[in-house]
Scaffold this active site. Structure first.
Site, mmCIF file in Angstrom:
data_model
loop_
_atom_site.group_PDB
_atom_site.id
_atom_site.type_symbol
_atom_site.label_atom_id
_atom_site.label_comp_id
_atom_site.label_asym_id
_atom_site.label_seq_id
_atom_site.Cartn_x
_atom_site.Cartn_y
_atom_site.Cartn_z
ATOM 1 N N GLU A 28 -10.821 4.309 7.590
ATOM 2 C CA GLU A 28 -9.575 4.893 8.108
ATOM 3 C C GLU A 28 -9.944 6.059 9.014
ATOM 4 O O GLU A 28 -9.825 7.230 8.660
ATOM 5 C CB GLU A 28 -8.656 5.358 6.962
ATOM 6 C CG GLU A 28 -7.277 5.765 7.481
ATOM 7 C CD GLU A 28 -6.349 6.289 6.402
ATOM 8 O OE1 GLU A 28 -6.772 6.374 5.233
ATOM 9 O OE2 GLU A 28 -5.193 6.618 6.742
ATOM 10 N N ASP A 45 2.466 3.175 2.855
ATOM 11 C CA ASP A 45 1.379 4.154 2.677
ATOM 12 C C ASP A 45 1.892 5.490 2.168
ATOM 13 O O ASP A 45 1.557 5.907 1.071
ATOM 14 C CB ASP A 45 0.583 4.317 3.992
ATOM 15 C CG ASP A 45 -0.773 4.982 3.776
ATOM 16 O OD1 ASP A 45 -1.183 5.159 2.601
ATOM 17 O OD2 ASP A 45 -1.442 5.320 4.766
ATOM 18 N N HIS A 52 -9.519 1.831 0.440
ATOM 19 C CA HIS A 52 -9.320 2.454 1.743
ATOM 20 C C HIS A 52 -10.649 2.301 2.490
ATOM 21 O O HIS A 52 -11.687 2.704 1.974
ATOM 22 C CB HIS A 52 -9.013 3.938 1.579
ATOM 23 C CG HIS A 52 -7.627 4.245 1.088
ATOM 24 N ND1 HIS A 52 -7.150 3.825 -0.121
ATOM 25 C CD2 HIS A 52 -6.618 4.945 1.678
ATOM 26 C CE1 HIS A 52 -5.904 4.251 -0.258
ATOM 27 N NE2 HIS A 52 -5.546 4.924 0.802
ATOM 28 N N GLN A 98 -9.502 9.835 -4.480
ATOM 29 C CA GLN A 98 -9.133 10.426 -3.179
ATOM 30 C C GLN A 98 -10.231 11.308 -2.575
ATOM 31 O O GLN A 98 -10.448 11.308 -1.364
ATOM 32 C CB GLN A 98 -7.855 11.262 -3.356
ATOM 33 C CG GLN A 98 -7.440 12.092 -2.166
ATOM 34 C CD GLN A 98 -6.827 11.288 -1.047
ATOM 35 O OE1 GLN A 98 -5.686 10.884 -1.124
ATOM 36 N NE2 GLN A 98 -7.606 11.036 0.000
ATOM 37 N N HIS A 117 1.355 5.492 -1.916
ATOM 38 C CA HIS A 117 0.815 6.589 -2.751
ATOM 39 C C HIS A 117 1.996 7.249 -3.460
ATOM 40 O O HIS A 117 2.568 8.217 -2.960
ATOM 41 C CB HIS A 117 0.064 7.605 -1.889
ATOM 42 C CG HIS A 117 -1.178 7.042 -1.278
ATOM 43 N ND1 HIS A 117 -2.433 7.212 -1.828
ATOM 44 C CD2 HIS A 117 -1.358 6.274 -0.174
ATOM 45 C CE1 HIS A 117 -3.330 6.584 -1.081
ATOM 46 N NE2 HIS A 117 -2.703 6.003 -0.069
ATOM 47 N N TRP A 165 0.778 13.544 4.354
ATOM 48 C CA TRP A 165 0.300 12.727 5.468
ATOM 49 C C TRP A 165 1.409 12.252 6.398
ATOM 50 O O TRP A 165 1.165 11.860 7.524
ATOM 51 C CB TRP A 165 -0.459 11.504 4.931
ATOM 52 C CG TRP A 165 -1.707 11.895 4.204
ATOM 53 C CD1 TRP A 165 -2.945 12.125 4.765
ATOM 54 C CD2 TRP A 165 -1.861 12.129 2.801
ATOM 55 N NE1 TRP A 165 -3.830 12.486 3.786
ATOM 56 C CE2 TRP A 165 -3.208 12.492 2.579
ATOM 57 C CE3 TRP A 165 -0.991 12.067 1.699
ATOM 58 C CZ2 TRP A 165 -3.698 12.797 1.303
ATOM 59 C CZ3 TRP A 165 -1.485 12.365 0.437
ATOM 60 C CH2 TRP A 165 -2.828 12.734 0.245
ATOM 61 N N HIS A 200 0.839 -1.213 0.000
ATOM 62 C CA HIS A 200 0.000 0.000 0.000
ATOM 63 C C HIS A 200 0.866 1.253 0.000
ATOM 64 O O HIS A 200 1.538 1.558 0.988
ATOM 65 C CB HIS A 200 -0.907 -0.008 1.236
ATOM 66 C CG HIS A 200 -1.920 1.085 1.233
ATOM 67 N ND1 HIS A 200 -3.271 0.846 1.154
ATOM 68 C CD2 HIS A 200 -1.797 2.444 1.286
ATOM 69 C CE1 HIS A 200 -3.934 1.989 1.161
ATOM 70 N NE2 HIS A 200 -3.047 2.977 1.243
HETATM 71 FE FE FE2 Z 1 -3.530 5.054 1.771
#
Ligand code: FE2
Length: 423
Positions: A213, A309, A210, A152, A59, A315, A57
């Site tokens: 979360e 991730d 996702h 997203q 991005h 993030w 996972h």
């Molecule tokens: Fe993610």
């Protein structure tokens, strides 16, 4: 004549003094003490030979954008999404490609040779999709990059979101993604899960969504995902990513939910480095840990993998393509400290994600691709403890990266001159 004979290696399953013979990019034999003529012979020195690390996972379209245009002050998922929204208008295809290729260089050096990356499809220009499809092509000789169409900003919440996602799939994106907890309501989230799973079933695609979360104990999207997986016969082809709300759910409800997940054979991607920092932000004390129920999901027989991730993006400020760091964080946060649990954490960055990505020819067995990493450690637990140096990284039987062994020199009289931190 073999192309490569690597001998005197330990394998992750504990076998010692093993030899691995390679011909034409594939492993042709794995056996103790093999002797045969080879163009190249490598002495593993009794160290650990592992199949490559796999990140379940990531991005990649956002990586290396930390600080652009500002940093995430609250440290929350929601501010990260807002910040990414501020950045999107200024993105260019070339800049995304350049950053992604830099990340891939780091990944290769770390022995990370397969990555499932979500790619944002919310921007109708689909710049990130165009960029990562190009990156996938360019890195194919050394990294298996699998792309997930990821809306997203919410596939329903965003005007034209479904159309953009379908166009991304038409362009060649591999997997159907989603973000039901970011839709406006729980009902819209459930609708999005149904819609997206139907698209995957029609097109013969895998799903990686996702899900939940958040710290909301009443978030129910993994239940919808398991249900739609069952209804559409997508067993074994669907992954629920994050699932952090499971840490706060009522135990009775989880006992029912886990049964549904097992019935649907839903896989799980947990992202410990990122979720230990993003979650629990609205708690005072005690603060929740923000990780899904990893050991319990594993004990139920589900395939669970750890993902990076994010790395240096809206993030998460840290990371360096180091899956051993990710495993170490997962081990700590999930209390997976027994010998067998620590080994499960190693599986969660190697064989488990390989299964989830459905990678062909993965593993250290006869007939598999000759892809492996020689680590400066003697077993998987030591590899996690030391975040062991990737001494040699091989792809299809050819070395593609190497790093000098980590040793410290001591200047104290009467003590050994060097140490490598190995027992
Ligand atoms: Fe993610």
């Amino acid at each position: 004549m073999l192309d490569l004979l690597l001998h005197n290696a330990c394998l992750p399953d504990g076998r010692q003094n093993m030899s691995v013979a390679v011909q034409d990019g594939r492993i042709v034999e794995v056996a103790p003490g093999l002797q045969a003529p080879a163009t190249e012979t490598v002495d593993a020195g009794g160290l650990l030979l592992s199949p490559p690390f796999v990140d379940v996972h990531f991005h990649m379209d956002a990586t290396l954008t930390y600080g652009m245009p500002r940093v995430n002050a609250s440290g929350t998922l929601l501010e990260g999404i807002a910040l990414w929204g501020e950045l999107k208008p200024s993105l260019t295809v070339d800049a995304i490609i350049e950053r992604a290729l830099s990340y891939c260089d780091w990944a290769v050096a770390r022995g990370l040779l397969a990555i499932r990356s979500h790619v944002d499809t919310s921007d109708p220009r689909l710049l990130a999709v165009e960029a990562l499809l190009e990156v996938k092509k360019r890195v194919a000789p050394y990294i298996d990059l699998q792309l997930v169409a990821f809306p997203q900003d919410g596939v329903i919440r965003t005007q034209g979101g479904l159309d953009s996602l379908k166009r991304a799939l038409d362009m060649g994106v591999d997997v159907v993604g989603g973000i039901p907890h970011f839709e406006r309501t729980m009902a819209d989230g459930a609708t999005s899960v149904k819609l997206l799973c139907e698209i995957a079933a029609e097109r013969g695609k895998m799903v990686d969504m996702h899900c939940d979360e958040s710290d909301d104990p009443l978030s129910r999207h993994i239940e919808s995902l398991a249900c739609q997986t069952q209804r559409l016969g997508l067993h074994g082809r669907v992954t629920g990513s994050h699932l952090t709300s499971m840490h706060s759910m009522d135990n009775y409800y989880v006992s029912k939910l886990m049964g549904l997940m097992v019935e649907a054979q839903v896989h799980v991607a947990s992202n410990p480095c990122v979720n230990i920092t993003l979650q629990g932000r609205f708690d005072t004390y005690p603060k929740r840990r923000g990780l899904t129920r990893v050991p319990e999901l594993m004990a139920a027989g589900l395939t669970v993998a750890f993902g990076q991730d994010d790395m240096m993006d809206p993030w998460y400020a840290l990371g360096s393509a180091d899956m051993l760091e990710v495993a170490s964080m997962g081990l700590h946060v999930a209390h997976m400290t027994s010998q067998s649990a620590m080994r499960q954490c190693f599986d969660a960055i190697t064989t488990n994600p390989a299964k989830i990505l459905d990678l062909p020819g993965y593993g250290l067995e006869k007939g598999c691709y000759a892809d492996f990493v020689l680590l400066q450690a003697r077993d998987p637990v030591e590899a996690i403890r030391l975040r062991a140096t990737r001494l040699q990284v091989y792809r299809r039987g050819k070395r593609i990266a190497h790093t000098p062994a980590a040793t410290a020199s001591l200047d104290m009289p009467g003590r050994p001159l060097t140490t490598s931190f190995m027992k």
